[in-house]
Design an enzyme around this catalytic site. Sequence first.
Site, mmCIF file in Angstrom:
data_model
loop_
_atom_site.group_PDB
_atom_site.id
_atom_site.type_symbol
_atom_site.label_atom_id
_atom_site.label_comp_id
_atom_site.label_asym_id
_atom_site.label_seq_id
_atom_site.Cartn_x
_atom_site.Cartn_y
_atom_site.Cartn_z
ATOM 1 N N ASP A 131 0.819 -1.205 0.000
ATOM 2 C CA ASP A 131 0.000 0.000 0.000
ATOM 3 C C ASP A 131 0.857 1.261 0.000
ATOM 4 O OD1 ASP A 131 -2.305 -1.522 0.083
ATOM 5 O OD2 ASP A 131 -2.478 -1.420 2.260
ATOM 6 N N TYR A 155 6.809 -9.358 7.854
ATOM 7 C CA TYR A 155 6.473 -7.948 7.974
ATOM 8 C C TYR A 155 6.876 -7.448 9.355
ATOM 9 C CZ TYR A 155 3.589 -7.700 3.720
ATOM 10 O OH TYR A 155 3.152 -7.700 2.422
#
Length: 306
Positions: A56, A109
Amino acid sequence: MTHIALKLGYIGSNFYGFQRQPNLRTVEDELIYHLEKLNYIDNPKENHFRVSGRTDRGVHSLANVVVFKSNKDFNINELNDSLPEDIRIIGYSNVPADFNPRHANSRWYRYVLFNTSLDFNLLEKSSKKFIGTYDFSNFTNKGVKNPIRTILNIKISKVNISNQIPLENINLKGIYENLSPEDIGLLNNKEDFSNTPVFIDIWGESFLWNMVRKIVRVLLDVNRGILDLNDIDYFLDSIGDKRPVIKLANPSQLILMDVKYNNIKFYYDEYAIMRFSKTIIRNLINYKREYAISRSLLDSLNHFDK
């Protein structure tokens, strides 16, 4: 014809996300432009350009993976010389023709928090609720055919960024090249700009769109008393027409740390890593300088007569 996989580092705050969008600067658009410019590909479709995941807007990366087929021998320095400084190819591999970057063995992540009032024990306890295989339909904004995902591990750790990896110990030639004495002084300044962050490291086979940011938001809401531990069980077990609304954590604090594949070995280029390190260091210097100026402006407001 060879199939080449690249590992990309990029500073997400400089882009409107990874995926190509009209009239907006994106990582994919920049990368494809320079691959075409250097004749590595003719166009993305013909050269089977594919990506591990589309991050994103604001999300950073050290290891997103793209693959394409090419008639030209790959030269990492040639491509990095052409790319803008906030995108760097740090590793590459020749891969089989059937290699699909989306079929990773694991993804890692990291979400960085700066809230010093967090209940660390509660954060760890709530994070353990997510480890395992579940239906994560409630943790994405998109309908998907298969919402079943496996979280391999979640690690919560407190760190002091300013002392975690002393810059003078980074064994990369030329990292201080072209830095002024003032810049080096800012880098070595012992003032802690990190506010003792908390790292939330999450490993999984694959993730749904916005899944990591929604998991982090739930962890924070449990910590704030907005939700409790039973709500996590409900979110993971309750699948129906009326889905709970889970807001998103800020994307700018999320980093894609690594993507790994079985039987694929990436070759990491020391010179490329050094160049990307220099770009990040320049960012750090600018942030420290802006911080000092902003503090000075704020403090100086007290000098006016009221």
